[in-house]
Design a protein around this motif. Structure first.
Motif, PDB file in Angstrom:
ATOM      1  N   SER A 182     -37.381 -40.583  67.415  1.00 38.74           N
ATOM      2  CA  SER A 182     -38.516 -41.433  67.069  1.00 38.74           C
ATOM      3  C   SER A 182     -38.377 -41.961  65.642  1.00 38.74           C
ATOM      4  CB  SER A 182     -39.835 -40.679  67.247  1.00 38.74           C
ATOM      5  OG  SER A 182     -39.931 -39.622  66.325  1.00 38.74           O
ATOM      6  N   GLN A 183     -37.869 -41.139  64.731  1.00 38.33           N
ATOM      7  CA  GLN A 183     -37.652 -41.592  63.366  1.00 38.33           C
ATOM      8  C   GLN A 183     -36.565 -42.669  63.310  1.00 38.33           C
ATOM      9  OE1 GLN A 183     -36.817 -38.063  61.084  1.00 38.33           O
ATOM     10  NE2 GLN A 183     -38.960 -37.412  61.061  1.00 38.33           N
ATOM     11  N   MET A 184     -35.509 -42.490  64.090  1.00 40.22           N
ATOM     12  CA  MET A 184     -34.435 -43.485  64.109  1.00 40.22           C
ATOM     13  C   MET A 184     -34.921 -44.812  64.678  1.00 40.22           C
ATOM     14  SD  MET A 184     -31.814 -42.407  62.594  1.00 40.22           S
ATOM     15  CE  MET A 184     -30.627 -43.622  63.088  1.00 40.22           C
ATOM     16  N   SER A 185     -35.761 -44.767  65.694  1.00 35.32           N
ATOM     17  CA  SER A 185     -36.274 -46.016  66.246  1.00 35.32           C
ATOM     18  C   SER A 185     -37.165 -46.717  65.230  1.00 35.32           C
ATOM     19  CB  SER A 185     -37.022 -45.771  67.560  1.00 35.32           C
ATOM     20  OG  SER A 185     -38.193 -45.030  67.335  1.00 35.32           O
ATOM     21  N   LEU A 186     -37.918 -45.952  64.449  1.00 39.08           N
ATOM     22  CA  LEU A 186     -38.749 -46.542  63.397  1.00 39.08           C
ATOM     23  C   LEU A 186     -37.883 -47.173  62.312  1.00 39.08           C
ATOM     24  CD1 LEU A 186     -41.617 -46.959  62.289  1.00 39.08           C
ATOM     25  CD2 LEU A 186     -41.376 -44.758  61.136  1.00 39.08           C
ATOM     26  N   ILE A 187     -36.805 -46.504  61.933  1.00 37.94           N
ATOM     27  CA  ILE A 187     -35.892 -47.045  60.923  1.00 37.94           C
ATOM     28  C   ILE A 187     -35.223 -48.316  61.443  1.00 37.94           C
ATOM     29  CG2 ILE A 187     -33.695 -46.619  59.742  1.00 37.94           C
ATOM     30  CD1 ILE A 187     -34.608 -43.704  59.415  1.00 37.94           C
ATOM     31  N   LYS A 188     -34.788 -48.307  62.705  1.00 35.18           N
ATOM     32  CA  LYS A 188     -34.155 -49.497  63.282  1.00 35.18           C
ATOM     33  C   LYS A 188     -35.125 -50.669  63.308  1.00 35.18           C
ATOM     34  CE  LYS A 188     -30.777 -47.208  66.246  1.00 35.18           C
ATOM     35  NZ  LYS A 188     -30.366 -46.944  67.635  1.00 35.18           N
ATOM     36  N   GLU A 189     -36.380 -50.402  63.668  1.00 34.74           N
ATOM     37  CA  GLU A 189     -37.385 -51.468  63.700  1.00 34.74           C
ATOM     38  C   GLU A 189     -37.619 -52.031  62.299  1.00 34.74           C
ATOM     39  OE1 GLU A 189     -42.104 -52.045  64.801  1.00 34.74           O
ATOM     40  OE2 GLU A 189     -41.028 -50.316  65.595  1.00 34.74           O
ATOM     41  N   SER A 190     -37.665 -51.139  61.314  1.00 33.74           N
ATOM     42  CA  SER A 190     -37.848 -51.569  59.932  1.00 33.74           C
ATOM     43  C   SER A 190     -36.671 -52.424  59.464  1.00 33.74           C
ATOM     44  CB  SER A 190     -38.003 -50.347  59.030  1.00 33.74           C
ATOM     45  OG  SER A 190     -38.078 -50.728  57.684  1.00 33.74           O
ATOM     46  N   LEU A 191     -35.453 -51.996  59.780  1.00 31.84           N
ATOM     47  CA  LEU A 191     -34.271 -52.770  59.386  1.00 31.84           C
ATOM     48  C   LEU A 191     -34.231 -54.126  60.086  1.00 31.84           C
ATOM     49  CD1 LEU A 191     -31.526 -50.003  59.265  1.00 31.84           C
ATOM     50  CD2 LEU A 191     -32.548 -51.223  57.342  1.00 31.84           C
ATOM     51  N   ASN A 192     -34.624 -54.171  61.349  1.00 33.20           N
ATOM     52  CA  ASN A 192     -34.665 -55.449  62.061  1.00 33.20           C
ATOM     53  C   ASN A 192     -35.699 -56.383  61.444  1.00 33.20           C
ATOM     54  OD1 ASN A 192     -32.659 -54.720  63.844  1.00 33.20           O
ATOM     55  ND2 ASN A 192     -34.085 -53.980  65.400  1.00 33.20           N
ATOM     56  N   ASN A 193     -36.845 -55.838  61.035  1.00 35.31           N
ATOM     57  CA  ASN A 193     -37.856 -56.668  60.374  1.00 35.31           C
ATOM     58  C   ASN A 193     -37.333 -57.202  59.047  1.00 35.31           C
ATOM     59  OD1 ASN A 193     -39.744 -56.376  62.401  1.00 35.31           O
ATOM     60  ND2 ASN A 193     -40.780 -54.653  61.409  1.00 35.31           N
ATOM     61  N   GLN A 194     -36.649 -56.360  58.290  1.00 26.82           N
ATOM     62  CA  GLN A 194     -36.088 -56.800  57.018  1.00 26.82           C
ATOM     63  C   GLN A 194     -35.036 -57.881  57.240  1.00 26.82           C
ATOM     64  OE1 GLN A 194     -34.652 -53.386  54.871  1.00 26.82           O
ATOM     65  NE2 GLN A 194     -36.719 -52.640  54.417  1.00 26.82           N
ATOM     66  N   ALA A 195     -34.208 -57.710  58.254  1.00 26.02           N
ATOM     67  CA  ALA A 195     -33.189 -58.717  58.548  1.00 26.02           C
ATOM     68  C   ALA A 195     -33.835 -60.038  58.939  1.00 26.02           C
ATOM     69  CB  ALA A 195     -32.281 -58.231  59.676  1.00 26.02           C
ATOM     70  N   SER A 196     -34.922 -59.968  59.672  1.00 24.22           N
ATOM     71  CA  SER A 196     -35.636 -61.179  60.060  1.00 24.22           C
ATOM     72  C   SER A 196     -36.205 -61.886  58.830  1.00 24.22           C
ATOM     73  CB  SER A 196     -36.769 -60.829  61.029  1.00 24.22           C
ATOM     74  OG  SER A 196     -37.564 -61.947  61.297  1.00 24.22           O
ATOM     75  N   HIS A 197     -36.782 -61.118  57.913  1.00 26.18           N
ATOM     76  CA  HIS A 197     -37.333 -61.712  56.697  1.00 26.18           C
ATOM     77  C   HIS A 197     -36.235 -62.337  55.830  1.00 26.18           C
ATOM     78  CE1 HIS A 197     -41.502 -60.474  57.140  1.00 26.18           C
ATOM     79  NE2 HIS A 197     -41.060 -59.305  57.573  1.00 26.18           N
ATOM     80  N   VAL A 198     -35.106 -61.660  55.733  1.00 27.50           N
ATOM     81  CA  VAL A 198     -33.995 -62.201  54.943  1.00 27.50           C
ATOM     82  C   VAL A 198     -33.479 -63.491  55.582  1.00 27.50           C
ATOM     83  CG1 VAL A 198     -31.598 -61.791  54.247  1.00 27.50           C
ATOM     84  CG2 VAL A 198     -33.321 -60.026  53.901  1.00 27.50           C
ATOM     85  N   SER A 199     -33.395 -63.519  56.904  1.00 20.46           N
ATOM     86  CA  SER A 199     -32.948 -64.730  57.593  1.00 20.46           C
ATOM     87  C   SER A 199     -33.903 -65.884  57.334  1.00 20.46           C
ATOM     88  CB  SER A 199     -32.844 -64.481  59.092  1.00 20.46           C
ATOM     89  OG  SER A 199     -31.840 -63.557  59.363  1.00 20.46           O
ATOM     90  N   GLN A 200     -35.195 -65.600  57.366  1.00 19.69           N
ATOM     91  CA  GLN A 200     -36.177 -66.648  57.091  1.00 19.69           C
ATOM     92  C   GLN A 200     -36.054 -67.154  55.662  1.00 19.69           C
ATOM     93  OE1 GLN A 200     -39.962 -64.931  58.038  1.00 19.69           O
ATOM     94  NE2 GLN A 200     -39.658 -65.097  60.249  1.00 19.69           N
TER      95      GLN A 200
END
Length: 67
Positions: free
Chosen positions: A24-42
């Motif tokens: 569950s912690q890893m899925s939370l970290i992955k979601e956080s990293l995906n959100n950060q990648a999305s923000h950086v792409s924007q």
């Protein structure tokens, strides 16, 4: 012998819970990293594209002087 079996079962159950917590912690970290990648792409898309060098004339054909 019965206490050894109980201890082994207890340990197995604790390890299963620990693994579930880690997943569950890893899925939370992955979601956080995906959100950060999305923000950086924007942010990268919002930056104006780099101007190309001039093709004629004496200024801007060797060095991009646009600031």
């Amino acid at each position: 012998m019965d206490t050894a079996v109980n201890a082994a079962v207890g340990t197995a159950m604790a390890l299963q819970q620990h693994n579930a917590d880690q997943q569950s912690q890893m899925s939370l970290i992955k979601e956080s990293l995906n959100n950060q990648a999305s923000h950086v792409s924007q942010l990268m898309e919002s930056v104006s594209p780099q101007q190309s060098l001039a093709t004629t004339g004496t200024v801007g054909t060797q060095i991009n002087t646009y600031a």
